[in-house]
Write a protein that holds these residues in place. Structure first.
Motif, PDB file in Angstrom:
ATOM      1  N   SER A 110      29.389 174.610  21.573  1.00 34.08           N
ATOM      2  CA  SER A 110      29.273 173.329  20.869  1.00 34.08           C
ATOM      3  C   SER A 110      30.278 173.332  19.727  1.00 34.08           C
ATOM      4  CB  SER A 110      27.851 173.115  20.351  1.00 34.08           C
ATOM      5  OG  SER A 110      27.515 174.112  19.422  1.00 34.08           O
ATOM      6  N   SER A 125      33.087 169.296  23.242  1.00 31.92           N
ATOM      7  CA  SER A 125      32.007 169.494  24.207  1.00 31.92           C
ATOM      8  C   SER A 125      31.418 168.162  24.672  1.00 31.92           C
ATOM      9  CB  SER A 125      30.918 170.405  23.637  1.00 31.92           C
ATOM     10  OG  SER A 125      30.402 169.894  22.439  1.00 31.92           O
ATOM     11  N   HIS A 140      25.037 176.617  21.991  1.00 39.24           N
ATOM     12  CA  HIS A 140      25.011 176.407  20.542  1.00 39.24           C
ATOM     13  C   HIS A 140      24.626 177.685  19.836  1.00 39.24           C
ATOM     14  CE1 HIS A 140      24.792 174.191  16.834  1.00 39.24           C
ATOM     15  NE2 HIS A 140      23.576 174.684  16.614  1.00 39.24           N
TER      16      HIS A 140
END
Length: 140
Positions: A110, A125, A140
């Motif tokens: 991310s 992303s 993430h």
């Protein structure tokens, strides 16, 4: 299930987490990894001298090589990793390489951007998730 996994890297912590996930997935599925680093050099268009442009391009290219080498050094299982360096927009480059290499999965970190930057630029992303023709795993 997966034969080719595309893993873009920019050296960030989110990218490194994505790399670990991709290495695990490649290990359990027998997939090969396509590692991609993109030299985003659109900002140098206004620079007047060719020498300055060449120096900046070299710095950016060296950074891409370093990021890819760090990823290769994480590979303790001898998973096949093919490294690619591209110039241009990160999201567009990811999508182009995914198509060219017929990848089955994109594993991307991310971006972590928020606020005005995200509003103006969008995150890499997000762009990849919305335009990719294959599954995308955002870490993430």
């Amino acid at each position: 299930m997966y034969k080719k996994i595309l893993v873009p890297t920019d050296g960030s912590e989110f990218a490194k987490k994505a790399q670990l996930h991709a290495l695990f997935l490649a290990k359990v599925t027998g997939a090969e990894i396509i590692a991609l680093s993109v030299s985003e050099n659109h900002f140098i268009n206004g620079i007047s001298t060719t020498d300055e442009v060449e120096q900046l391009n070299q710095i950016l290219n060296d950074r891409c090589k370093r990021d890819l080498k760090e990823f290769e050094d994480m590979n303790e299982e001898d998973i096949k990793i093919t490294s690619i360096i591209r110039e241009g927009s990160p999201a567009n480059s990811i999508l182009e390489v995914a198509s060219e290499e017929s990848v089955d999965l994109i594993v991307v970190g991310s971006s972590g951007k928020s606020g005005f930057d995200r509003f103006i630029l969008g995150s890499v992303s997000d762009k990849v998730v919305n335009a990719a023709k294959c599954p995308v795993l955002v870490v993430h």
